[in-house]
Design a protein around this motif. Structure first.
Motif, PDB file in Angstrom:
ATOM      1  N   SER A  28     -20.652  32.418  21.861  1.00  0.00           N
ATOM      2  CA  SER A  28     -22.078  31.763  21.933  1.00  0.00           C
ATOM      3  C   SER A  28     -23.069  32.603  22.723  1.00  0.00           C
ATOM      4  O   SER A  28     -24.228  32.459  22.697  1.00  0.00           O
ATOM      5  CB  SER A  28     -21.871  30.348  22.900  1.00  0.00           C
ATOM      6  OG  SER A  28     -21.331  30.815  23.925  1.00  0.00           O
ATOM      7  N   ASP A  30     -24.893  36.144  22.282  1.00  0.00           N
ATOM      8  CA  ASP A  30     -25.781  36.893  21.190  1.00  0.00           C
ATOM      9  C   ASP A  30     -25.273  38.353  21.365  1.00  0.00           C
ATOM     10  O   ASP A  30     -24.911  38.883  22.547  1.00  0.00           O
ATOM     11  CB  ASP A  30     -27.180  36.995  21.535  1.00  0.00           C
ATOM     12  CG  ASP A  30     -27.993  37.857  20.457  1.00  0.00           C
ATOM     13  OD1 ASP A  30     -27.567  37.540  19.152  1.00  0.00           O
ATOM     14  OD2 ASP A  30     -28.412  38.564  20.902  1.00  0.00           O
ATOM     15  N   ASP A  63     -24.047  38.757  14.703  1.00  0.00           N
ATOM     16  CA  ASP A  63     -24.081  37.448  14.374  1.00  0.00           C
ATOM     17  C   ASP A  63     -24.797  36.961  13.166  1.00  0.00           C
ATOM     18  O   ASP A  63     -25.750  37.571  12.665  1.00  0.00           O
ATOM     19  CB  ASP A  63     -25.020  36.809  15.319  1.00  0.00           C
ATOM     20  CG  ASP A  63     -24.612  37.076  16.908  1.00  0.00           C
ATOM     21  OD1 ASP A  63     -23.362  36.407  17.083  1.00  0.00           O
ATOM     22  OD2 ASP A  63     -25.183  37.833  17.565  1.00  0.00           O
ATOM     23  N   ASN A  88     -19.218  38.452  15.487  1.00  0.00           N
ATOM     24  CA  ASN A  88     -19.355  38.019  16.743  1.00  0.00           C
ATOM     25  C   ASN A  88     -19.270  36.489  16.553  1.00  0.00           C
ATOM     26  O   ASN A  88     -18.979  35.872  17.299  1.00  0.00           O
ATOM     27  CB  ASN A  88     -20.561  38.492  17.525  1.00  0.00           C
ATOM     28  CG  ASN A  88     -20.676  37.907  19.011  1.00  0.00           C
ATOM     29  OD1 ASN A  88     -20.011  38.192  19.734  1.00  0.00           O
ATOM     30  ND2 ASN A  88     -21.747  37.450  19.282  1.00  0.00           N
ATOM     31  N   SER A  89     -20.211  35.984  15.663  1.00  0.00           N
ATOM     32  CA  SER A  89     -20.444  34.349  15.496  1.00  0.00           C
ATOM     33  C   SER A  89     -20.945  34.191  14.255  1.00  0.00           C
ATOM     34  O   SER A  89     -21.505  35.229  13.427  1.00  0.00           O
ATOM     35  CB  SER A  89     -21.262  33.915  16.365  1.00  0.00           C
ATOM     36  OG  SER A  89     -22.698  34.368  16.065  1.00  0.00           O
ATOM     37  N   THR A  91     -23.160  30.958  12.491  1.00  0.00           N
ATOM     38  CA  THR A  91     -23.680  29.491  12.914  1.00  0.00           C
ATOM     39  C   THR A  91     -24.529  29.036  11.563  1.00  0.00           C
ATOM     40  O   THR A  91     -25.284  29.942  11.012  1.00  0.00           O
ATOM     41  CB  THR A  91     -24.759  29.850  13.990  1.00  0.00           C
ATOM     42  OG1 THR A  91     -24.335  30.321  15.271  1.00  0.00           O
ATOM     43  CG2 THR A  91     -25.491  28.493  14.461  1.00  0.00           C
ATOM     44  N   LYS A 109     -32.205  31.474  17.248  1.00  0.00           N
ATOM     45  CA  LYS A 109     -30.798  31.892  16.813  1.00  0.00           C
ATOM     46  C   LYS A 109     -31.194  32.832  15.312  1.00  0.00           C
ATOM     47  O   LYS A 109     -30.446  33.823  15.235  1.00  0.00           O
ATOM     48  CB  LYS A 109     -30.181  30.801  16.191  1.00  0.00           C
ATOM     49  CG  LYS A 109     -29.779  29.989  17.453  1.00  0.00           C
ATOM     50  CD  LYS A 109     -28.635  30.784  18.141  1.00  0.00           C
ATOM     51  CE  LYS A 109     -27.089  30.456  17.681  1.00  0.00           C
ATOM     52  NZ  LYS A 109     -26.193  30.936  18.664  1.00  0.00           N
ATOM     53  N   ALA A 113     -29.975  36.999  14.906  1.00  0.00           N
ATOM     54  CA  ALA A 113     -29.017  37.223  14.034  1.00  0.00           C
ATOM     55  C   ALA A 113     -29.251  38.497  13.385  1.00  0.00           C
ATOM     56  O   ALA A 113     -30.115  39.312  13.408  1.00  0.00           O
ATOM     57  CB  ALA A 113     -29.253  36.423  12.805  1.00  0.00           C
TER      58      ALA A 113
END
Length: 425
Positions: A28, A30, A63, A88-89, A91, A109, A113
């Motif tokens: 969660s 960044d 991200d 990393n993530s 979403t 968000k 990214a």
């Protein structure tokens, strides 16, 4: 808190919740990485894994944000785990309306990214929710300032060109488009949404396994040429094919050819002085013929290794291309085999000259012009022949306001007239 107040609070939360749904995988916090620019265009069926690995590697462990208007979290595990790329993530935002697209949390968000992917669905949802608002601004800043990697499949690919079919009134068939290029379902947008390098005058299309798509795509380009008085370009993919464009403008094609007939198509108005459609009028069948050579098409097999390519800085330099000519005569589409047109987009020759010396090439923000002459005019054109700058008698030309890409610099005096092809980093 009384029952009326509680009801109002719960109702307000429900409205906010209905604007978008978030699915988050990974950290969660960044991440900031040394990401790279790139564009990935996918044909509309299940994703080509090799192309997706190319796309995710551009994020460099950062991200990924997936934007969609329907569906759920189908990309999260696929991107985060299945392809073996460290991120990393991931979403996913399922956006329900413009309020969801412009929610401050969603916008942040997206801005943070390193990679943005548009899923399939209905492209008019994306146009309705993302265009002419804060989301459009964030996306264009992500592309042109941050330099992240962007891509999409099916409807997500359809919105990435400078020109685009919006599907505002639903899809349009081959027959409808060719019998009337201004049919009520031929809803097109021109250079007023996403501003992506190398795709400025391009209209994309997908699901090209259906041969009828080719006729309507030709009609899209005819409309673009007619409405903008400009040469038109197109990129299309078969359903399991992908086009990956790097920061130099070279477009590589991924697929499983020759095991399967997987191709990408690169369309351009013929590079002649008279390129306009002969008849592109509301209520009449389209004619764009020019002796069968109205549209020059590079049909490129998608290989596992993606060795085949075309250079989008000149739409000619290429490898592994099957060239075709496409045309439309009184609403009837046809195609024949052809050869590389070797188009020079401004119909000029590249000549060395003792009168003018232009450097460097590639250039960044300044072009130096050396000459024994003292009185001359300088005009800079973009790759589509549009004048973007003009100077007089300058040895140092400031180009800081120009974006990266291919340009033509014309220097002329009473005795000399020379044009130089230059690339801006």
């Amino acid at each position: 808190m009384n029952k009326i107040t509680l009801t109002i609070v719960l109702f307000t939360k429900l409205i906010v919740a209905q604007n978008y749904t978030e699915y988050a995988t990974g950290s969660s916090v960044d991440a900031e990485t040394n990401h790279e620019f790139g564009i990935c265009l996918m044909g509309g069926a299940s994703e080509n894994d090799d192309a997706m690995v190319w796309f995710l590697n551009k994020a460099n462990g950062g991200d990924v944000v997936v934007l969609r208007a329907s569906g759920s979290d189908g990309y999260n595990d696929y991107f985060f785990t299945d392809l073996g790329v460290t991120l990393n993530s991931v979403t996913t935002f399922v956006i329900d309306n413009e309020a969801g697209a412009t929610d401050s949390y969603v916008l942040q968000k997206v801005a943070n990214a390193e990679a943005i992917w548009f899923a399939g669905g209905d492209q008019f949802d994306y146009v309705s929710y993302f265009k002419d608002n804060a989301m459009e601004d964030v996306l264009n800043n992500f592309i042109n300032t941050k330099g992240g990697v962007i891509g999409g499949t099916s409807a997500g690919m359809a919105i990435l060109g400078g020109g685009y079919f919006s599907a505002e009134n639903g899809t349009v068939t081959n027959a409808q488009a060719l019998s009337n290029p201004y049919h009520s379902r031929m809803t097109l947008g021109y250079n007023d949404f996403l501003d992506i390098p190398f795709l400025e005058n391009v209209i994309t299309d997908t699901h090209y396994d259906d041969p009828d798509r080719r006729g309507r795509h030709a009609a899209f380009l005819a409309r673009y040429a007619t409405d903008n008085n400009s040469r038109a370009f197109g990129i299309a993919c078969n359903e399991y094919t992908a086009v990956c464009i790097d920061d130099s403008g070279r477009a590589y094609v991924y697929g499983e050819y020759p095991d399967y007939p997987e191709f990408a198509f690169f369309l351009q108005s013929n590079c002649v002085a008279n390129f306009m459609p002969e008849n592109c009028i509301d209520g009449q069948p389209l004619t764009w013929n020019h002796t069968g050579e109205a549209i020059k098409v590079a049909k490129i097999p998608g290989l596992y290794s993606a060795e085949n390519y075309i250079d989008l800085t000149d739409w000619s330099n290429s490898q592994g291309v099957i060239w075709e000519d496409w045309s439309v005569n009184n609403g009837s589409f046809s195609n024949t085999s052809s050869t590389n047109p070797n188009c020079d987009l401004l119909s000029i020759s590249e000549n060395d000259t003792i009168g003018f010396f232009v450097s460097p090439n590639p250039f960044s923000n300044t072009i130096t012009i050396a000459s024994q002459l003292t009185n001359y005019d300088i005009i800079i054109y973009d790759s589509f022949g549009k004048q973007v700058a003009q100077f007089q008698n300058q040895s140092q030309v400031d180009t800081s306001n120009l974006s990266s890409g291919l340009y033509f610099l014309n220097v002329s005096s009473e005795k000399l007239d020379e044009t130089f092809k230059l690339l801006k980093n």
